[in-house]
Write an enzyme that holds these catalytic residues in place. Structure first.
Site, PDB file in Angstrom:
ATOM      1  N   ASP A  80     117.759 -31.588  32.726  1.00  0.00           N
ATOM      2  CA  ASP A  80     116.619 -31.228  31.873  1.00  0.00           C
ATOM      3  C   ASP A  80     116.345 -32.286  30.796  1.00  0.00           C
ATOM      4  O   ASP A  80     117.216 -32.592  29.989  1.00  0.00           O
ATOM      5  CB  ASP A  80     116.988 -29.887  31.206  1.00  0.00           C
ATOM      6  CG  ASP A  80     115.929 -29.351  30.249  1.00  0.00           C
ATOM      7  OD1 ASP A  80     114.830 -29.930  30.177  1.00  0.00           O
ATOM      8  OD2 ASP A  80     116.217 -28.321  29.597  1.00  0.00           O
TER       9      ASP A  80
ATOM     10  N   HIS B 175     116.014 -25.899  24.755  1.00  0.00           N
ATOM     11  CA  HIS B 175     116.390 -27.115  25.489  1.00  0.00           C
ATOM     12  C   HIS B 175     117.349 -27.994  24.684  1.00  0.00           C
ATOM     13  O   HIS B 175     117.285 -28.053  23.465  1.00  0.00           O
ATOM     14  CB  HIS B 175     115.136 -27.911  25.848  1.00  0.00           C
ATOM     15  CG  HIS B 175     114.194 -27.148  26.727  1.00  0.00           C
ATOM     16  ND1 HIS B 175     114.318 -27.109  28.091  1.00  0.00           N
ATOM     17  CD2 HIS B 175     113.131 -26.361  26.420  1.00  0.00           C
ATOM     18  CE1 HIS B 175     113.356 -26.345  28.601  1.00  0.00           C
ATOM     19  NE2 HIS B 175     112.621 -25.878  27.602  1.00  0.00           N
TER      20      HIS B 175
END
Lengths: 555, 555
Positions: free
Chosen positions: A195, A368
């Site tokens: 990610d 994130h």
């Protein structure tokens, strides 16, 4: 070593150089493992489009090899395309309990629940397929029950993090499975896909717990009603709002369809804990004093149809903002939504509410990983090859640089594009051709029937409108039987422009006369002359370029 | 004291609850002083609109009292509507040298230069009008030569800050005129109108000088060509790019129409200092080694037509990005532009450039005062009444709270809306009615001919396109002579939807037959039946709602 030439293929069908529409195929011999199957919300210039889903032609052409779709978590950009894709590709779907719980609601709406095989997994489960096996590994993210996925192949492990962050104090107490990541790293990971969303942010993403502390602080001070808008899927955030409410003896009501759906699913599956008597219906809020009421709602992105926007615009059937209300927007505007969110904040302030939003307090954290967390993932997994995923090009590039700064050799970094075929074995990784990939537009009931031509026309129409010219001609001698009539929409305010329209008719009449004289019977030529003449005339008079649509009827 | 009942009126005609379109009328007896006259860029839902200007009906209805337009600085949102407004209201325009220099270029383009009286002023100048006088006071902002404006009336001073920040180390050495603000404050200021843009930001805005230091640091390290994108009007920023270029022996070229225009004006007026041999034409850049070339360009907001976007998209006639180039985006995306800027960054990275942008380095500072600077302005001026301006409602409200936290009584705070008439004398301030205000759309050559109906149609057209139905009927017996024909644009991709269109024709035929049988001769009724039937048919089949335009020709 009889498979010396066998290779692992990694084929991203979405999610690169874009935000959303995540889907990646991992292929080894007669297995295609599909990781996630998400949608993307349309860009501003995709007029009239509801959602965008990935082009899965490659999977359809290799149907017999696709052994399943494996989900990392329940966000729309990871599961949202499934109701469309499953209609064409009916394969088993694997996911953790909450992920599949959320998916079930969607499949029910699309009438697909009975025909879809859903297989619930938990972290550390391993699914054996033909020649590979798939393992799920616990991570943290802004939705509960998220996992990374490791595909074990004879050539090594391909590890996909999904969306992740590192949270040492997660709300459900379940930390990232550091041990398993480290173990895989020690054994050797062939390729890591990780990610890249927050790669531009230095440091660490704060723990979700910080937000809970902010809620407690705010709830302690506020005297009126409290309305909290957040993402429906952020179960941990919702749990913390419930905890703060419990601490101060408040009842909790839920507003907004997706919020109601997910809260219900999460309670049923045991992901949300709330006493029955604490949860009240939205119809009951007026039975309690304002300072005993907390409303959890959708609309944190300023979506015009969501509950919070309706409250702000005095358009909500059951909730009116009153002076003394405190609205907490527990989210950050996703790029592109800033103006919508700002509009809602202004409206709420005007109605006398206090509004608490990100620039003013710690009421949101990202889901994130920031730079230091990304480094930790690299350090644990120590992949041979690294492939940054989930991000625009700028993010992928910078994630690559981050990995190289930790020692990754340049030739072991691959920055992919959607549709690339990446082939890897123990000695090398490289791009080797590409497959069809792309975006399919969903507009109403139509999936894929709106393409670039239709979109281009919509854009064109949106700029200066349309001018339709209709004329009925005699088949025999080209003479005008009726018309020309000119009707415009979205071009000028007609009542004030009668003169212009009269002149335009005159322009068309001249073209018609000229064509009659020259005996031009080819309607295509005639139409294109009308279009050209009228276009220049209107541009000269207005500096606008409406779409011009000449229609000829013959009798 | 014979004017006991005289009042100062403050009438904002734009700039409140919005960003842009700044214009305020200060009225006392037979004087209307207009401060600024700006444009606003269209919102996303203002399809096809080029710019938005304020409705100045109030000024036109009181033409004889308008004694001049007084400019605080040369940004579009403060001067951009002048070319349109001056055509209707030919009054003298007062401004500092650079402000009028920039305005002149615009007036020239509109053929208004010879008919407009431009009066150059400098800080501390005082212009005496009928019963008031207007004074200019030096401020700092992201454009040189900015001023605040004090309107001296017999009832006291009305002070408008314009856009401002506090910069103790401004590039031109000219600090804010603290002494004069303090002097006015000591004598007593009736009302302060102050810039609220950055009220949500704590602390201080950094000095412009910080950006220069960043340039020096970056220029020292970079080995290839340097391209810096920034706002054309930020002369001080441009000067600092020139200084850094000089320090490292680089030539400077300028790209982009507005950048070329403003740099030329600024050099002519002495606001930019650059040796003649240092400034090279864009055609000459290839004559120098890459590490000796700096290009200053427009496009820092990702505007699709600007020079930087063209370079990024390989669409610039003279500049191609090459590996080794370093692009510095010396600006922050204005809300709404984030995606455009991000697209440009991605494209530049893909072409092999290094891109340095705000999240990575101190290469931009705001032009607006943060909380501590706003407090300083309050402390210097100590106004009796305070009116926050330049901002959305959330900013105005928070600026009001900031002032109250410094001791302003609640009843002395006024939050205005566009069109409000605020009346003040020494003992009270209050709203007293309102005047017409609003937004006028400029689209091509049309000023005000596109209104809400046209915009609504454009929006409607953009969503699902248009379906035109044409039929020629006999005047005598209503029978169909030709048609019905159905032509659509932006609705469905026609080749794939022939069946649908055939069915739609059948629907229309049925309506026509029914009307023929019932002998309905009223075309309006017939059209509305066609529209209704077709709308339900198409919605049922596609869940889309195109605009339906029935056209009947009779012979």
């Amino acid at each position: 070593m009889k498979n010396e030439k066998a290779k692992v293929r990694i084929i991203p069908l979405g999610g690169l150089n874009e935000i959303g529409k995540n889907i990646t195929a991992i292929e080894y011999k007669n297995d295609i493992v599909v990781i996630d199957c998400g949608l993307k919300f349309p860009d501003e210039d995709m007029f009239g489009i509801d959602i965008v889903i990935p082009d899965i032609n490659y999977l359809l052409n290799n149907k017999e090899k696709v052994t399943g779709i494996f989900l990392t978590h329940g966000h729309e950009d990871h599961i949202g395309a499934l109701p469309y894709v499953l209609k064409q590709l009916n394969v088993p779907v694997y996911g953790t309990r909450l992920t599949l719980g959320i998916l079930e609601t969607k499949l029910k709406e699309h009438g697909l629940l009975s025909t879809t095989e859903l297989i619930i997994v938990k972290p550390r489960d391993v699914i054996k397929l033909n020649s590979v096996s798939v393992e799920f590994i616990k991570t943290n993210h802004s939705i509960a029950d998220s996992v990374a996925i490791a595909v074990h192949t004879p050539l090594g492990v391909v590890l996909h993090t999904g969306d992740f962050k590192i949270d040492y104090t997660p709300i459900d107490g379940q930390q990232t499975d550091f041990a398993r990541f480290a173990e895989l790293g020690k054994k050797g990971v062939l390729a890591l896909l990780a990610d890249s969303t927050n790669v531009e942010k230095p440091g660490y993403t704060m723990s979700e717990k910080v937000v809970g502390e902010s809620f407690n602080r705010i709830f302690a001070k506020v005297e009126g009603r409290i309305i909290v808008a957040t993402f429906a899927s952020n179960i941990h955030r919702i749990q913390q709002i419930i905890e703060a409410s419990r601490l101060y003896g408040k009842k909790v009501a839920v507003s907004g369809r997706s919020m109601e759906n997910i809260v219900q699913v999460a309670i049923e599956l045991g992901y949300l804990e709330i006493e029955e008597e604490m949860l009240i219906g939205i119809d009951q809020i007026n039975k309690y004093p304002n300072d005993k009421v907390v409303i959890i709602t959708t609309g944190s992105q300023g979506e015009p149809m969501a509950a919070l926007s309706r409250m702000a615009a005095c358009d909500h059937r059951k909730i009116s903002i009153v002076k003394g209300d405190t609205v907490i927007i527990s989210a950050t505007p996703i790029p592109g939504n800033e103006k919508l969110v700002s509009k809602v904040i202004n409206q709420l302030f005007k109605q006398g509410a206090e509004v608490i939003y990100k620039s003013l307090a710690d009421i949101h954290v990202s889901g994130h990983a920031c730079q230091e967390e990304l480094k930790l993932m690299q350090a644990l997994v120590k992949p041979r090859y690294f492939i940054p995923v989930h991000g625009e090009y700028r993010h992928l590039k910078q994630h690559g640089e981050l990995a190289m700064s930790l020692g990754l050799p340049k030739e072991n970094l691959i920055i992919m594009e959607n549709g690339d075929i990446i082939e890897a074995n123990r000695s090398a990784i490289k791009k080797n051709g590409s497959v069809i990939s792309g975006q399919i537009f969903v507009d109403g009931l139509g999936v894929g029937d709106v393409g670039n031509i239709v979109l281009r026309d919509r854009k064109y129409l949106s700029q200066d409108g349309i001018v339709t010219v209709v004329v009925t001609l005699s088949r025999e001698n080209n003479s005008v039987v009726a018309g020309p009539d000119i009707i415009s929409r979205g071009f000028v305010y007609v009542r004030e422009s009668e003169g212009l329209m009269d002149e335009a008719k005159e322009v068309v009449r001249k073209v018609l006369l000229n064509c009659e004289e020259k005996n031009i019977k080819d309607w295509a030529t005639l139409k294109s002359r009308i279009r050209d003449e009228l276009r220049s005339f209107l541009y000269e008079k207005t500096k606008r370029r409406p779409m011009i649509l000449p229609i000829i009827m013959e009798i």
